[in-house]
Write a protein that holds these residues in place. Structure first.
Motif, PDB file in Angstrom:
ATOM      1  N   ARG A  17       0.828  -1.198   0.000  1.00 27.88           N
ATOM      2  CA  ARG A  17       0.000   0.000   0.000  1.00 27.88           C
ATOM      3  C   ARG A  17       0.869   1.258   0.000  1.00 27.88           C
ATOM      4  NH1 ARG A  17      -5.447   1.905   2.652  1.00 27.88           N
ATOM      5  NH2 ARG A  17      -5.018   4.097   2.490  1.00 27.88           N
ATOM      6  N   GLU A  18       1.948   1.258   0.753  1.00 25.31           N
ATOM      7  CA  GLU A  18       2.855   2.403   0.781  1.00 25.31           C
ATOM      8  C   GLU A  18       3.456   2.635  -0.604  1.00 25.31           C
ATOM      9  OE1 GLU A  18       7.066   3.628   2.851  1.00 25.31           O
ATOM     10  OE2 GLU A  18       5.735   2.249   3.911  1.00 25.31           O
ATOM     11  N   PHE A  19       3.839   1.548  -1.274  1.00 26.24           N
ATOM     12  CA  PHE A  19       4.376   1.672  -2.629  1.00 26.24           C
ATOM     13  C   PHE A  19       3.328   2.234  -3.586  1.00 26.24           C
ATOM     14  CE2 PHE A  19       4.918  -0.109  -6.883  1.00 26.24           C
ATOM     15  CZ  PHE A  19       6.161   0.411  -7.200  1.00 26.24           C
ATOM     16  N   ALA A  20       2.114   1.738  -3.518  1.00 27.17           N
ATOM     17  CA  ALA A  20       1.054   2.198  -4.410  1.00 27.17           C
ATOM     18  C   ALA A  20       0.703   3.657  -4.141  1.00 27.17           C
ATOM     19  CB  ALA A  20      -0.189   1.323  -4.241  1.00 27.17           C
ATOM     20  N   ASP A  21       0.749   4.083  -2.894  1.00 20.20           N
ATOM     21  CA  ASP A  21       0.420   5.465  -2.561  1.00 20.20           C
ATOM     22  C   ASP A  21       1.479   6.441  -3.046  1.00 20.20           C
ATOM     23  OD1 ASP A  21      -1.942   4.809  -1.396  1.00 20.20           O
ATOM     24  OD2 ASP A  21      -1.194   4.851   0.663  1.00 20.20           O
ATOM     25  N   SER A  22       2.718   6.007  -3.207  1.00 15.21           N
ATOM     26  CA  SER A  22       3.780   6.931  -3.597  1.00 15.21           C
ATOM     27  C   SER A  22       4.198   6.705  -5.047  1.00 15.21           C
ATOM     28  CB  SER A  22       4.971   6.787  -2.657  1.00 15.21           C
ATOM     29  OG  SER A  22       5.441   5.455  -2.671  1.00 15.21           O
ATOM     30  N   TRP A  23       4.959   5.663  -5.301  1.00 17.60           N
ATOM     31  CA  TRP A  23       5.519   5.442  -6.632  1.00 17.60           C
ATOM     32  C   TRP A  23       4.471   4.952  -7.621  1.00 17.60           C
ATOM     33  CZ3 TRP A  23       9.736   7.877  -7.356  1.00 17.60           C
ATOM     34  CH2 TRP A  23      10.619   8.071  -6.305  1.00 17.60           C
ATOM     35  N   GLY A  24       3.521   4.191  -7.175  1.00 21.31           N
ATOM     36  CA  GLY A  24       2.460   3.731  -8.073  1.00 21.31           C
ATOM     37  C   GLY A  24       1.637   4.890  -8.598  1.00 21.31           C
ATOM     38  N   LEU A  25       1.320   5.819  -7.726  1.00 22.47           N
ATOM     39  CA  LEU A  25       0.559   6.999  -8.135  1.00 22.47           C
ATOM     40  C   LEU A  25       1.363   7.842  -9.112  1.00 22.47           C
ATOM     41  CD1 LEU A  25      -1.920   8.809  -7.848  1.00 22.47           C
ATOM     42  CD2 LEU A  25      -0.804   9.884  -5.892  1.00 22.47           C
ATOM     43  N   LEU A  26       2.648   7.997  -8.854  1.00 21.24           N
ATOM     44  CA  LEU A  26       3.509   8.753  -9.755  1.00 21.24           C
ATOM     45  C   LEU A  26       3.585   8.080 -11.122  1.00 21.24           C
ATOM     46  CD1 LEU A  26       5.500  11.084 -10.210  1.00 21.24           C
ATOM     47  CD2 LEU A  26       7.295   9.552  -9.386  1.00 21.24           C
ATOM     48  N   ALA A  27       3.719   6.773 -11.147  1.00 21.59           N
ATOM     49  CA  ALA A  27       3.790   6.044 -12.415  1.00 21.59           C
ATOM     50  C   ALA A  27       2.492   6.189 -13.204  1.00 21.59           C
ATOM     51  CB  ALA A  27       4.091   4.574 -12.149  1.00 21.59           C
ATOM     52  N   MET A  28       1.359   6.081 -12.545  1.00 23.54           N
ATOM     53  CA  MET A  28       0.082   6.234 -13.241  1.00 23.54           C
ATOM     54  C   MET A  28      -0.114   7.651 -13.754  1.00 23.54           C
ATOM     55  SD  MET A  28      -2.634   3.832 -11.202  1.00 23.54           S
ATOM     56  CE  MET A  28      -2.265   4.433  -9.568  1.00 23.54           C
ATOM     57  N   ALA A  29       0.314   8.653 -12.995  1.00 21.91           N
ATOM     58  CA  ALA A  29       0.197  10.039 -13.429  1.00 21.91           C
ATOM     59  C   ALA A  29       1.089  10.293 -14.648  1.00 21.91           C
ATOM     60  CB  ALA A  29       0.562  10.984 -12.295  1.00 21.91           C
ATOM     61  N   LEU A  30       2.311   9.767 -14.652  1.00 19.04           N
ATOM     62  CA  LEU A  30       3.197   9.923 -15.808  1.00 19.04           C
ATOM     63  C   LEU A  30       2.651   9.207 -17.035  1.00 19.04           C
ATOM     64  CD1 LEU A  30       6.693   9.583 -14.136  1.00 19.04           C
ATOM     65  CD2 LEU A  30       5.607  11.665 -15.017  1.00 19.04           C
ATOM     66  N   PHE A  31       2.066   8.049 -16.838  1.00 20.19           N
ATOM     67  CA  PHE A  31       1.442   7.320 -17.949  1.00 20.19           C
ATOM     68  C   PHE A  31       0.290   8.128 -18.537  1.00 20.19           C
ATOM     69  CE2 PHE A  31      -1.668   4.251 -19.585  1.00 20.19           C
ATOM     70  CZ  PHE A  31      -0.893   3.639 -20.553  1.00 20.19           C
ATOM     71  N   PHE A  32      -0.532   8.723 -17.688  1.00 21.07           N
ATOM     72  CA  PHE A  32      -1.659   9.540 -18.142  1.00 21.07           C
ATOM     73  C   PHE A  32      -1.168  10.744 -18.935  1.00 21.07           C
ATOM     74  CE2 PHE A  32      -4.597  13.099 -17.391  1.00 21.07           C
ATOM     75  CZ  PHE A  32      -5.729  12.580 -17.979  1.00 21.07           C
TER      76      PHE A  32
END
Length: 49
Positions: free
Chosen positions: A7-22
């Motif tokens: 969950r910590e990974f998804a809240d930080s780096w996962g969110l950043l990765a999805m935002a960059l993909f968008f």
């Protein structure tokens, strides 16, 4: 891996990765020269008529 670490990974780096993909998808769609390809793709269903 436990739930809290994932969950910590998804809240930080996962969110950043999805935002960059968008942002990348938007940039790809709005790039110069993309309009002609989009118009050609929009005409595909009407080619047989």
């Amino acid at each position: 891996m436990d739930y809290n670490l994932m969950r910590e990974f998804a809240d930080s780096w996962g969110l950043l990765a999805m935002a960059l993909f968008f942002v990348g998808c938007i940039a790809f769609a709005l790039r110069p020269g993309g309009r002609s390809q989009a118009e050609e793709a929009a005409r595909i269903p009407l080619k047989d008529d």
